[in-house]
Design a protein around this motif. Structure first.
Motif, PDB file in Angstrom:
ATOM      1  N   ARG A   1       0.744  -1.231  -0.062  1.00  0.00           N
ATOM      2  CA  ARG A   1      -0.071   0.018  -0.055  1.00  0.00           C
ATOM      3  C   ARG A   1       0.865   1.287   0.065  1.00  0.00           C
ATOM      4  NH1 ARG A   1      -3.245   0.857   4.691  1.00  0.00           N
ATOM      5  NH2 ARG A   1      -4.333   2.507   3.491  1.00  0.00           N
ATOM      6  N   PRO A   2       0.289   2.448  -0.490  1.00  0.00           N
ATOM      7  CA  PRO A   2       1.005   3.666  -0.391  1.00  0.00           C
ATOM      8  C   PRO A   2       1.581   3.966   0.950  1.00  0.00           C
ATOM      9  CG  PRO A   2      -0.641   3.688  -2.210  1.00  0.00           C
ATOM     10  CD  PRO A   2      -0.919   2.683  -1.342  1.00  0.00           C
ATOM     11  N   VAL A   3       2.805   4.422   0.863  1.00  0.00           N
ATOM     12  CA  VAL A   3       3.205   4.714   2.515  1.00  0.00           C
ATOM     13  C   VAL A   3       2.486   6.018   3.109  1.00  0.00           C
ATOM     14  CG1 VAL A   3       5.163   5.582   3.823  1.00  0.00           C
ATOM     15  CG2 VAL A   3       5.341   3.887   1.952  1.00  0.00           C
ATOM     16  N   ARG A   4       2.267   6.862   2.154  1.00  0.00           N
ATOM     17  CA  ARG A   4       1.572   7.991   2.461  1.00  0.00           C
ATOM     18  C   ARG A   4      -0.091   7.557   3.150  1.00  0.00           C
ATOM     19  NH1 ARG A   4      -0.632  11.355   4.683  1.00  0.00           N
ATOM     20  NH2 ARG A   4      -0.752  13.689   4.413  1.00  0.00           N
ATOM     21  N   GLN A   5      -0.634   6.676   2.596  1.00  0.00           N
ATOM     22  CA  GLN A   5      -1.991   6.157   3.061  1.00  0.00           C
ATOM     23  C   GLN A   5      -1.740   5.492   4.376  1.00  0.00           C
ATOM     24  OE1 GLN A   5      -4.071   3.655   0.264  1.00  0.00           O
ATOM     25  NE2 GLN A   5      -4.138   5.007  -1.470  1.00  0.00           N
ATOM     26  N   GLN A   6      -0.581   4.911   4.452  1.00  0.00           N
ATOM     27  CA  GLN A   6      -0.565   4.357   5.706  1.00  0.00           C
ATOM     28  C   GLN A   6      -0.232   5.314   6.772  1.00  0.00           C
ATOM     29  OE1 GLN A   6       2.043   0.626   6.146  1.00  0.00           O
ATOM     30  NE2 GLN A   6       2.119   0.568   3.796  1.00  0.00           N
ATOM     31  N   LEU A   7       0.473   6.340   6.467  1.00  0.00           N
ATOM     32  CA  LEU A   7       0.598   7.460   7.485  1.00  0.00           C
ATOM     33  C   LEU A   7      -0.712   8.113   7.857  1.00  0.00           C
ATOM     34  CD1 LEU A   7       2.341   9.406   9.157  1.00  0.00           C
ATOM     35  CD2 LEU A   7       2.561  10.735   6.995  1.00  0.00           C
ATOM     36  N   ASP A   8      -1.729   8.171   6.840  1.00  0.00           N
ATOM     37  CA  ASP A   8      -3.085   8.620   7.081  1.00  0.00           C
ATOM     38  C   ASP A   8      -3.770   7.740   7.982  1.00  0.00           C
ATOM     39  OD1 ASP A   8      -2.897  11.016   5.380  1.00  0.00           O
ATOM     40  OD2 ASP A   8      -4.037  10.035   3.760  1.00  0.00           O
ATOM     41  N   ASP A   9      -3.614   6.289   7.934  1.00  0.00           N
ATOM     42  CA  ASP A   9      -4.239   5.489   8.959  1.00  0.00           C
ATOM     43  C   ASP A   9      -3.688   5.808  10.453  1.00  0.00           C
ATOM     44  OD1 ASP A   9      -5.411   4.204   6.704  1.00  0.00           O
ATOM     45  OD2 ASP A   9      -3.775   2.645   6.701  1.00  0.00           O
ATOM     46  N   LEU A  10      -2.300   6.184  10.455  1.00  0.00           N
ATOM     47  CA  LEU A  10      -1.850   6.154  11.761  1.00  0.00           C
ATOM     48  C   LEU A  10      -2.441   7.555  12.355  1.00  0.00           C
ATOM     49  CD1 LEU A  10       0.208   5.484  14.075  1.00  0.00           C
ATOM     50  CD2 LEU A  10       2.051   6.576  12.751  1.00  0.00           C
ATOM     51  N   VAL A  11      -2.275   8.422  11.435  1.00  0.00           N
ATOM     52  CA  VAL A  11      -2.981   9.955  12.012  1.00  0.00           C
ATOM     53  C   VAL A  11      -4.166   9.702  12.417  1.00  0.00           C
ATOM     54  CG1 VAL A  11      -3.433  12.411  11.402  1.00  0.00           C
ATOM     55  CG2 VAL A  11      -1.274  11.326  10.734  1.00  0.00           C
ATOM     56  N   ARG A  12      -5.408   9.048  11.813  1.00  0.00           N
ATOM     57  CA  ARG A  12      -6.393   8.793  12.120  1.00  0.00           C
ATOM     58  C   ARG A  12      -6.579   8.133  13.685  1.00  0.00           C
ATOM     59  NH1 ARG A  12      -7.552   8.251   6.498  1.00  0.00           N
ATOM     60  NH2 ARG A  12      -7.054   5.796   6.749  1.00  0.00           N
ATOM     61  N   ARG A  13      -5.870   7.201  13.670  1.00  0.00           N
ATOM     62  CA  ARG A  13      -5.643   6.384  14.814  1.00  0.00           C
ATOM     63  C   ARG A  13      -5.545   7.135  16.039  1.00  0.00           C
ATOM     64  NH1 ARG A  13      -4.242   0.581  15.421  1.00  0.00           N
ATOM     65  NH2 ARG A  13      -3.460   0.183  17.443  1.00  0.00           N
ATOM     66  N   LEU A  14      -4.385   8.169  15.855  1.00  0.00           N
ATOM     67  CA  LEU A  14      -4.063   8.835  17.005  1.00  0.00           C
ATOM     68  C   LEU A  14      -4.781  10.239  17.265  1.00  0.00           C
ATOM     69  CD1 LEU A  14      -0.360   7.995  16.705  1.00  0.00           C
ATOM     70  CD2 LEU A  14      -1.792   7.103  18.069  1.00  0.00           C
ATOM     71  N   THR A  15      -5.527  10.502  16.406  1.00  0.00           N
ATOM     72  CA  THR A  15      -6.166  11.981  16.456  1.00  0.00           C
ATOM     73  C   THR A  15      -6.658  12.427  17.670  1.00  0.00           C
ATOM     74  OG1 THR A  15      -6.341  12.311  13.757  1.00  0.00           O
ATOM     75  CG2 THR A  15      -7.968  13.549  15.329  1.00  0.00           C
ATOM     76  N   PRO A  16      -7.435  11.389  18.474  1.00  0.00           N
ATOM     77  CA  PRO A  16      -7.968  11.679  19.636  1.00  0.00           C
ATOM     78  C   PRO A  16      -6.913  11.925  20.670  1.00  0.00           C
ATOM     79  CG  PRO A  16      -9.237   9.619  18.854  1.00  0.00           C
ATOM     80  CD  PRO A  16      -7.846  10.123  17.747  1.00  0.00           C
ATOM     81  N   VAL A  17      -5.641  11.313  20.616  1.00  0.00           N
ATOM     82  CA  VAL A  17      -4.563  11.775  21.489  1.00  0.00           C
ATOM     83  C   VAL A  17      -4.248  13.023  21.107  1.00  0.00           C
ATOM     84  CG1 VAL A  17      -2.341  10.845  22.034  1.00  0.00           C
ATOM     85  CG2 VAL A  17      -4.275   9.258  21.639  1.00  0.00           C
TER      86      VAL A  17
END
Length: 365
Positions: A290-306
């Motif tokens: 998968r595109p690395v940038r998409q994986q970064l988006d996944d991480l950011v979404r996961r951590l947005t509440p934090v």
């Protein structure tokens, strides 16, 4: 945070062994306590314990400015780059008892470690928690590596990698992503085995990409190149801070980390260091490319509440805008050095580049 910088000739960009001179100027004239590193062409800075990433940003801007001034006074330039883009990729081993021992035991490997990384420390309650937090952080190491990938060149040639530093670093016998550990005791036993085997002299040479720190009550993430800009360094710090904070909560709730196989992680990290943010690598969660940038988006979404809870979201958004607008450090280096223009490349990599480009950044915070 710890950042390592490369000292180079101001015109040719070749590494120069002037760390002693730069450290002396920094301490005696500028009041900055710089550290020496494994070779004489490197120096290291450390922030104080920061309560938020905006404090880290202010400190990095000011400290990088002072490092640049000390280097110029000593007759060289300090650049923020993962590996020497120009000249020989070897350096003189620093004359200290520890570094001389490393050189004696590991030979040419020590001389070839003329590379510069960024280490982010985040406090954790205790050592047992630290081991479990490392288990939770490790699946995201490939994405973290790509955020600051900043070393595409070696000897004036394009290596084809976004982070050549990662490949050079992987030569150490204890490096890359760590295995999953059940307990602090198991971690200690494996460290003892490596020291007995001679593949590490001590626990400070347990060079995994994430580890319990040796001298501090922290988890230390070591996977990244030194960032080309302060905002990229701050983005990395915000991601690591939030990952560790969430992991501490999960550990407290009894949530077990996903036991991604070590070899799977190694393949994904290799792909991330090769491709950078604009490429694709193995997504360890799905098992698909998968595109690395998409994986970064996944991480950011996961951590947005934090991010929202600790106030780091604006810094994350600022860093992402930089990456999306200008590309990562490796992309910008390739653009600057497209015609072989040494001065263009060195200007891009000067450690105070962001400070000069954003003169009001420190006051604005």
């Amino acid at each position: 945070m710890e950042e390592e910088f490369l000292l180079v000739d101001p015109e040719t960009g070749a590494p120069v062994n002037l760390a002693d001179e730069v450290v002396a100027v920094a301490r005696e004239q500028l009041g900055l306590d710089l550290e020496r590193e494994l070779t004489g062409a490197q120096v290291e800075i450390n922030t104080t314990v920061c309560r938020d990433v905006e404090q880290a940003r202010r400190e990095l801007l000011e400290t990088r400015r002072l490092v640049a001034e000390a280097a110029r006074t000593a007759g060289c330039r300090a650049i923020a780059v993962g590996a020497p883009p120009l000249g020989e990729a070897t350096g003189e081993v620093t004359d200290s008892l520890r570094y001389r021992r490393i050189a004696r035991e590991f030979g040419a490997l020590a001389e070839q470690q003329l590379i510069c990384g960024c280490h982010v420390h985040v406090a954790v309650p205790d050592r047992e928690t630290a081991v479990q937090v490392c288990n939770h952080v490790r699946p995201w190491l490939p994405v973290l590596a790509a955020v600051t990938a900043n070393s595409p060149f070696s000897g004036g040639e394009d290596t084809g990698f976004a982070s050549w530093r990662s490949t050079v670093w992987s030569r150490w016998p204890v490096s890359g992503p760590p295995p999953v550990f059940e307990s602090w005791q198991q971690y200690e036993e494996l460290c003892d085995t490596m020291i007995t085997a001679g593949t590490a002299l001590d626990r400070a040479m347990i060079y995994w990409d994430v580890r319990p720190a040796t001298d501090l009550p922290t988890v230390e993430v070591r996977v990244s190149d030194v960032a080309a800009t302060v905002d990229e360094a701050v983005l990395l710090a915000a991601l690591v801070r939030a990952l560790v904070a969430q992991a501490v909560v999960d550990v407290g709730r009894g949530v077990e980390a996903e036991p991604i196989p070590q070899e799977t992680l190694r393949q994904a990290c290799w792909g991330a260091s090769n491709e950078g943010l604009r490429g694709s690598t193995l997504d360890v969660w799905s098992g698909e490319q998968r595109p690395v940038r998409q994986q970064l988006d996944d991480l950011v979404r996961r951590l947005t509440p934090v991010f929202e809870a600790n106030g780091d979201l604006p810094a994350v958004q600022r860093g992402l805008r930089l990456l999306d607008g200008r590309g990562g450090g490796a992309d910008r280096q390739r653009e600057a050095f497209r015609g072989g223009e040494v001065e263009s490349l060195l200007t891009l990599l000067d450690v105070d580049n962001a400070d000069r480009a954003e003169p009001r950044a420190t006051a604005a915070g």
